[in-house]
Design an enzyme around this catalytic site. Structure first.
Site, short mmCIF file in Angstrom:
data_model
loop_
_atom_site.label_atom_id
_atom_site.label_comp_id
_atom_site.label_asym_id
_atom_site.label_seq_id
_atom_site.Cartn_x
_atom_site.Cartn_y
_atom_site.Cartn_z
N ASP A 35 -47.89 101.76 -31.17
CA ASP A 35 -47.26 100.75 -31.67
C ASP A 35 -47.63 99.26 -30.44
O ASP A 35 -47.18 99.93 -29.63
CB ASP A 35 -46.88 101.07 -31.86
CG ASP A 35 -46.46 101.61 -34.35
OD1 ASP A 35 -47.68 102.06 -33.69
OD2 ASP A 35 -45.73 101.63 -34.19
N PRO A 80 -28.01 85.29 -36.24
CA PRO A 80 -29.41 84.27 -35.62
C PRO A 80 -28.56 84.62 -34.17
O PRO A 80 -29.39 83.64 -33.45
CB PRO A 80 -29.01 83.38 -36.88
CG PRO A 80 -28.03 83.21 -36.97
CD PRO A 80 -27.40 83.78 -37.76
N ARG A 122 -37.80 104.51 -37.50
CA ARG A 122 -38.77 105.35 -37.49
C ARG A 122 -39.27 105.78 -35.70
O ARG A 122 -40.06 106.89 -35.37
CB ARG A 122 -39.99 104.06 -37.65
CG ARG A 122 -39.58 102.62 -36.81
CD ARG A 122 -40.93 101.97 -37.13
NE ARG A 122 -41.97 102.22 -36.63
CZ ARG A 122 -43.26 102.10 -36.14
NH1 ARG A 122 -42.28 102.37 -34.92
NH2 ARG A 122 -44.60 102.64 -36.03
N1 ADE Z 1 -28.58 86.15 -40.72
C1 ADE Z 1 -29.06 84.84 -40.67
N2 ADE Z 1 -30.71 84.73 -40.04
C2 ADE Z 1 -29.77 85.93 -38.89
C3 ADE Z 1 -31.13 86.43 -38.44
N3 ADE Z 1 -32.79 85.70 -37.50
N4 ADE Z 1 -30.96 88.06 -37.41
C4 ADE Z 1 -30.06 88.10 -38.03
N5 ADE Z 1 -29.24 88.02 -38.56
C5 ADE Z 1 -29.19 86.92 -39.41
#
Ligand code: ADE
Length: 249
Positions: free
Chosen positions: A168, A88, A153
């Site tokens: 898309d 994240p 894809r």
């Molecule tokens: N691991 C935990 N949350 C994540 C996210 N939002 N993006 C990528 N990896 C992650």
């Protein structure tokens, strides 16, 4: 195109990859997905892969040794893969980046778990850190699947009609226009007349306007990066959407 996934839970992937378009893409040899269990690269007798964070705090951190050993094992077998850590804390995955990744022959995807991955993995061994959104999941497994699908894809031949991907949402910087199919009337709501008339120029114009309106309503941030014409800016203005300094097409 080849994906090597480094994960503590390889069992989470197969059922998803063995259905639908991705299954067909693998059967036709357009993509190949392989897995390595990070735990297999732990050298202590308990196969430990995580430990408490230096400096204190809750949760456990994935140790660098097994992760880097797994990366090196892939590198020995197939040198030159582009190594991505899913976290994240990474840069947000956007369609544009998916398009760039689709041009690479080999991606190595590292799925983090617990409270994170020792920073020395990102610092020295991953070429890129990617997040799939501003929320925290339990690990990088779903994000890795998201990357695989978003990228696969776009690999030529994976989608039936090549143009399906090009039109898309996001491909032109805007959200896609609404789509309708049968029945012509569903519980009191009819398909817009313009779509039934067969006037392709009018349909194209209507779709573009719908695209603009939907983007202005739901994702005004995307308008700032899209190249709108003066007419399109004026159209949005008439509908009551404040048009910012991005307006020049
Ligand atoms: N691991 C935990 N949350 C994540 C996210 N939002 N993006 C990528 N990896 C992650």
């Amino acid at each position: 195109m080849r994906f090597d996934v480094l994960t503590l839970f390889p069992g989470m992937f197969r059922s998803y990859l063995d259905e639908s378009i991705l299954s067909r893409a693998q059967a036709r040899g357009l993509i190949e997905v392989a897995f390595r269990n990070i735990r297999d690269y732990s050298t202590d007798k308990h196969h430990t892969v995580d430990d408490a964070p230096y400096g204190g705090g809750a949760g456990m951190v994935l140790m660098p040794d097994p992760v880097v050993a797994a990366i090196e094992a892939v590198e020995r077998e197939r040198p030159g893969g582009h190594v991505i850590l899913l976290t994240p804390c990474g840069r947000l995955l956007r369609q544009e980046r998916a398009r760039e990744l689709a041009m690479m022959p080999h991606l190595v995807l590292i799925c983090g778990r617990y409270e994170g991955v020792d920073e020395r993995v990102a610092g020295g061994y991953a070429r890129e850190e990617l997040s799939i959104g501003d929320y925290v999941l339990c690990g990088g497994e779903l994000p890795a699947l998201v990357v695989i699908e978003a990228v696969a894809r776009l690999v030529p031949g994976v989608l039936g009609a090549e143009e399906a991907a090009a039109k898309d949402s996001f491909a032109g910087g805007l959200l896609e226009h609404p789509q309708y199919t049968r029945p012509r009337e569903f519980r009191g709501t009819a398909v817009p007349d313009v779509l039934l008339g067969g006037d392709h120029a009018r349909i194209a114009r209507w779709r573009r306007e719908q695209s603009l309106l939907r983007t202005a309503r739901v994702r005004p941030d995307l308008l700032a990066q899209s190249n709108l014409t003066d007419e399109e800016v004026a159209f949005l203005g008439k509908q009551g959407y404040v048009v910012g300094p991005w307006k020049k097409g």
